[in-house]
Design a protein around this motif. Structure first.
Motif, PDB file in Angstrom:
ATOM      1  N   ASN A  34       0.818  -1.218   0.000  1.00  0.00           N
ATOM      2  CA  ASN A  34       0.000   0.000   0.000  1.00  0.00           C
ATOM      3  C   ASN A  34       0.855   1.273   0.000  1.00  0.00           C
ATOM      4  OD1 ASN A  34      -2.491   1.319  -0.085  1.00  0.00           O
ATOM      5  ND2 ASN A  34      -2.497   1.653   2.126  1.00  0.00           N
ATOM      6  N   PRO A  35       1.713   1.450  -1.012  1.00  0.00           N
ATOM      7  CA  PRO A  35       2.577   2.631  -1.052  1.00  0.00           C
ATOM      8  C   PRO A  35       1.782   3.888  -1.381  1.00  0.00           C
ATOM      9  CG  PRO A  35       2.749   1.423  -3.097  1.00  0.00           C
ATOM     10  CD  PRO A  35       1.879   0.592  -2.195  1.00  0.00           C
ATOM     11  N   ASP A  36       2.353   5.047  -1.050  1.00  0.00           N
ATOM     12  CA  ASP A  36       1.716   6.322  -1.395  1.00  0.00           C
ATOM     13  C   ASP A  36       1.715   6.553  -2.902  1.00  0.00           C
ATOM     14  OD1 ASP A  36       1.228   7.305   1.320  1.00  0.00           O
ATOM     15  OD2 ASP A  36       3.408   7.415   1.466  1.00  0.00           O
ATOM     16  N   ILE A  37       2.784   6.135  -3.565  1.00  0.00           N
ATOM     17  CA  ILE A  37       2.946   6.364  -5.006  1.00  0.00           C
ATOM     18  C   ILE A  37       3.431   5.080  -5.664  1.00  0.00           C
ATOM     19  CG2 ILE A  37       4.212   7.662  -6.793  1.00  0.00           C
ATOM     20  CD1 ILE A  37       4.501   9.938  -4.854  1.00  0.00           C
ATOM     21  N   VAL A  38       2.886   4.802  -6.834  1.00  0.00           N
ATOM     22  CA  VAL A  38       3.409   3.733  -7.689  1.00  0.00           C
ATOM     23  C   VAL A  38       3.869   4.372  -8.989  1.00  0.00           C
ATOM     24  CG1 VAL A  38       2.943   1.571  -8.901  1.00  0.00           C
ATOM     25  CG2 VAL A  38       1.837   2.031  -6.700  1.00  0.00           C
ATOM     26  N   VAL A  39       5.118   4.131  -9.380  1.00  0.00           N
ATOM     27  CA  VAL A  39       5.646   4.639 -10.643  1.00  0.00           C
ATOM     28  C   VAL A  39       5.792   3.454 -11.603  1.00  0.00           C
ATOM     29  CG1 VAL A  39       7.513   5.877 -11.791  1.00  0.00           C
ATOM     30  CG2 VAL A  39       6.911   6.447  -9.419  1.00  0.00           C
ATOM     31  N   PHE A  40       5.009   3.473 -12.650  1.00  0.00           N
ATOM     32  CA  PHE A  40       5.107   2.459 -13.700  1.00  0.00           C
ATOM     33  C   PHE A  40       6.126   2.936 -14.733  1.00  0.00           C
ATOM     34  CE2 PHE A  40       0.935   2.027 -11.881  1.00  0.00           C
ATOM     35  CZ  PHE A  40       0.671   0.663 -11.890  1.00  0.00           C
ATOM     36  N   ILE A  41       6.947   2.023 -15.213  1.00  0.00           N
ATOM     37  CA  ILE A  41       7.954   2.389 -16.212  1.00  0.00           C
ATOM     38  C   ILE A  41       7.691   1.614 -17.496  1.00  0.00           C
ATOM     39  CG2 ILE A  41      10.400   2.515 -16.761  1.00  0.00           C
ATOM     40  CD1 ILE A  41      10.966   2.716 -13.781  1.00  0.00           C
ATOM     41  N   ASP A  42       7.197   2.344 -18.510  1.00  0.00           N
ATOM     42  CA  ASP A  42       6.961   1.782 -19.846  1.00  0.00           C
ATOM     43  C   ASP A  42       6.078   0.528 -19.765  1.00  0.00           C
ATOM     44  OD1 ASP A  42       7.085   1.769 -22.582  1.00  0.00           O
ATOM     45  OD2 ASP A  42       9.238   1.501 -22.710  1.00  0.00           O
ATOM     46  N   ALA A  43       6.419  -0.564 -20.486  1.00  0.00           N
ATOM     47  CA  ALA A  43       5.619  -1.803 -20.502  1.00  0.00           C
ATOM     48  C   ALA A  43       4.136  -1.457 -20.554  1.00  0.00           C
ATOM     49  CB  ALA A  43       5.953  -2.665 -19.281  1.00  0.00           C
ATOM     50  N   GLN A  44       3.723  -0.789 -21.632  1.00  0.00           N
ATOM     51  CA  GLN A  44       2.467  -0.058 -21.640  1.00  0.00           C
ATOM     52  C   GLN A  44       1.231  -0.915 -21.351  1.00  0.00           C
ATOM     53  OE1 GLN A  44       2.302   3.126 -21.604  1.00  0.00           O
ATOM     54  NE2 GLN A  44       4.465   3.517 -21.990  1.00  0.00           N
ATOM     55  N   VAL A  45       1.089  -2.030 -22.029  1.00  0.00           N
ATOM     56  CA  VAL A  45      -0.110  -2.853 -21.821  1.00  0.00           C
ATOM     57  C   VAL A  45      -0.114  -3.424 -20.406  1.00  0.00           C
ATOM     58  CG1 VAL A  45      -1.367  -4.908 -22.584  1.00  0.00           C
ATOM     59  CG2 VAL A  45      -0.332  -3.383 -24.268  1.00  0.00           C
ATOM     60  N   PHE A  46       1.034  -3.901 -19.964  1.00  0.00           N
ATOM     61  CA  PHE A  46       1.157  -4.430 -18.611  1.00  0.00           C
ATOM     62  C   PHE A  46       0.848  -3.347 -17.584  1.00  0.00           C
ATOM     63  CE2 PHE A  46       3.543  -5.526 -14.781  1.00  0.00           C
ATOM     64  CZ  PHE A  46       3.182  -6.846 -14.595  1.00  0.00           C
ATOM     65  N   SER A  47       1.440  -2.163 -17.761  1.00  0.00           N
ATOM     66  CA  SER A  47       1.233  -1.069 -16.810  1.00  0.00           C
ATOM     67  C   SER A  47      -0.233  -0.655 -16.758  1.00  0.00           C
ATOM     68  CB  SER A  47       2.098   0.137 -17.199  1.00  0.00           C
ATOM     69  OG  SER A  47       3.476  -0.176 -17.090  1.00  0.00           O
ATOM     70  N   GLN A  48      -0.859  -0.542 -17.924  1.00  0.00           N
ATOM     71  CA  GLN A  48      -2.261  -0.141 -17.953  1.00  0.00           C
ATOM     72  C   GLN A  48      -3.160  -1.186 -17.282  1.00  0.00           C
ATOM     73  OE1 GLN A  48      -3.742   1.126 -21.802  1.00  0.00           O
ATOM     74  NE2 GLN A  48      -5.846   0.584 -21.244  1.00  0.00           N
ATOM     75  N   THR A  49      -2.863  -2.464 -17.516  1.00  0.00           N
ATOM     76  CA  THR A  49      -3.668  -3.530 -16.921  1.00  0.00           C
ATOM     77  C   THR A  49      -3.534  -3.535 -15.401  1.00  0.00           C
ATOM     78  OG1 THR A  49      -3.353  -4.854 -18.914  1.00  0.00           O
ATOM     79  CG2 THR A  49      -4.156  -6.005 -16.974  1.00  0.00           C
ATOM     80  N   VAL A  50      -2.310  -3.376 -14.907  1.00  0.00           N
ATOM     81  CA  VAL A  50      -2.098  -3.321 -13.456  1.00  0.00           C
ATOM     82  C   VAL A  50      -2.801  -2.098 -12.864  1.00  0.00           C
ATOM     83  CG1 VAL A  50      -0.369  -3.052 -11.639  1.00  0.00           C
ATOM     84  CG2 VAL A  50       0.059  -4.628 -13.528  1.00  0.00           C
ATOM     85  N   ALA A  51      -2.677  -0.948 -13.536  1.00  0.00           N
ATOM     86  CA  ALA A  51      -3.307   0.276 -13.037  1.00  0.00           C
ATOM     87  C   ALA A  51      -4.827   0.136 -12.985  1.00  0.00           C
ATOM     88  CB  ALA A  51      -2.908   1.459 -13.919  1.00  0.00           C
ATOM     89  N   GLN A  52      -5.421  -0.443 -14.023  1.00  0.00           N
ATOM     90  CA  GLN A  52      -6.873  -0.647 -14.042  1.00  0.00           C
ATOM     91  C   GLN A  52      -7.308  -1.553 -12.894  1.00  0.00           C
ATOM     92  OE1 GLN A  52      -7.222  -2.145 -18.059  1.00  0.00           O
ATOM     93  NE2 GLN A  52      -8.192  -0.255 -18.777  1.00  0.00           N
TER      94      GLN A  52
END
Length: 321
Positions: A34-52
């Motif tokens: 439960n961090p205050d901030i999550v920084v996704f780096i590139d890996a666009q489809v993966f990052s978007q899926t995790v964020a959703q």
């Protein structure tokens, strides 16, 4: 990270069960910490899926995306989809904040590109030197492009300006590529690492590069090049559907065809060899590329008007204050 290094629908589908498992593991880890901030780096489809998935699960922290998706190239509607997911996008190409705003995407800032900081322009263009071959970094890309690179190199091996052949790759692919080129008459030198890259960039008379970040690095270093890519059916269909004018980053940054692009459905060498020979034989073509590379270095260093680069660390820290 190597699990995520896939490109094209075919490669993704073959690895989908593993990618889905990695996505679930990542979500669980973030929810647990439960961090205050999550920084996704590139890996666009993966990052978007995790964020959703995080947003749907009730995560209330800040989500930042480092490296903007190429909404300017295909599926511009993705910009609107990203807006409720990410509090900010940190773009590494100078024109991306303007594009993201026009497409109603998340707030976007230009933070510069590591290559613009780390890669120095070479002092001169050699009259003769090795031909630099760059077949990509992902396993699937290398499998598709290595035969094309070998055939192209063989076709120009006797050119007066070509003193040898250097293939630059990532460390994880060195042994595989050495096995595949062993015993070839073209005697390719396979190298990896930052020091080898600097030497190769300094000494190369020209390069043949698979489209990707490496083409921007070559431009920043001042290495004349021909860009190529063997696309799968889905990638080629997307390019036609969205009428993408360029795929090479040097051309995208300056907004014109600065370096030749040879896009293929299969490893056919005719057009690639013709463009490479034209570059080697025409000093004017090399000089035109060199002038364009200086323009790229300026844009990457200064940003577009009104969009000077900002420190990415400061952008992250701004959400903790």
């Amino acid at each position: 990270m190597s699990d995520l290094a896939v490109m094209g629908w075919r490669d993704v589908l073959l690895r989908y069960p593993l990618l889905y498992r990695r996505m679930r593991q990542t979500v669980r880890a973030i929810r647990s910490e439960n961090p205050d901030i999550v920084v996704f780096i590139d890996a666009q489809v993966f990052s978007q899926t995790v964020a959703q998935t995080l947003r749907k699960s009730g995560y209330k922290g800040t989500l930042l995306l480092y490296v903007a998706p190429s909404v300017w190239a295909w599926k511009p509607e993705r910009a609107r989809v990203l807006k409720p997911l990410f509090d900010e996008v940190m773009a590494v190409l100078p024109f991306e904040p303007k594009v993201m705003k026009e497409l109603s995407g998340p707030p976007t800032s230009y933070v510069g590109h590591a290559a613009a900081r780390d890669i120095r322009a070479r002092s001169m263009q050699p009259d003769r030197g090795p031909l630099l071959l760059l077949p990509g970094s992902r396993s699937g890309e290398i499998g598709r492009h290595l035969p094309l690179m070998r055939a192209t190199a063989e076709a120009v091996r006797g050119h007066a300006r070509v003193s040898g052949l250097v293939l630059l790759t990532v460390a994880s692919q060195v042994d595989r590529i050495k096995r595949e080129v062993r015993g070839r008459p073209d005697e390719v030198s396979v190298v990896s690492g930052a020091d080898a890259a600097r030497r190769a960039f300094d000494e190369a008379v020209a390069a043949v590069a698979v489209s990707g970040t490496i083409t921007l690095e070559l431009a920043l270093a001042g290495v004349p090049m021909v860009v190529t890519y063997i696309g799968d059916r889905g990638q080629l269909a997307n390019r036609e559907k969205y009428r993408v004018p360029f795929v090479g980053l040097p051309n995208i940054v300056v907004g014109r065809e600065l370096v030749p692009e040879v896009l293929l459905r299969a490893p056919e060498t005719g057009r690639l060899v013709a463009n490479l020979r034209r570059l080697l034989d025409d000093s004017g073509a090399m000089e035109a590329q060199e002038a364009g590379f200086a323009e790229i270095r300026r844009k990457m260093r200064e940003g577009e008007p009104g969009e000077a680069p900002v420190d990415p660390a400061e952008r992250v820290l701004a959400y903790l204050r």
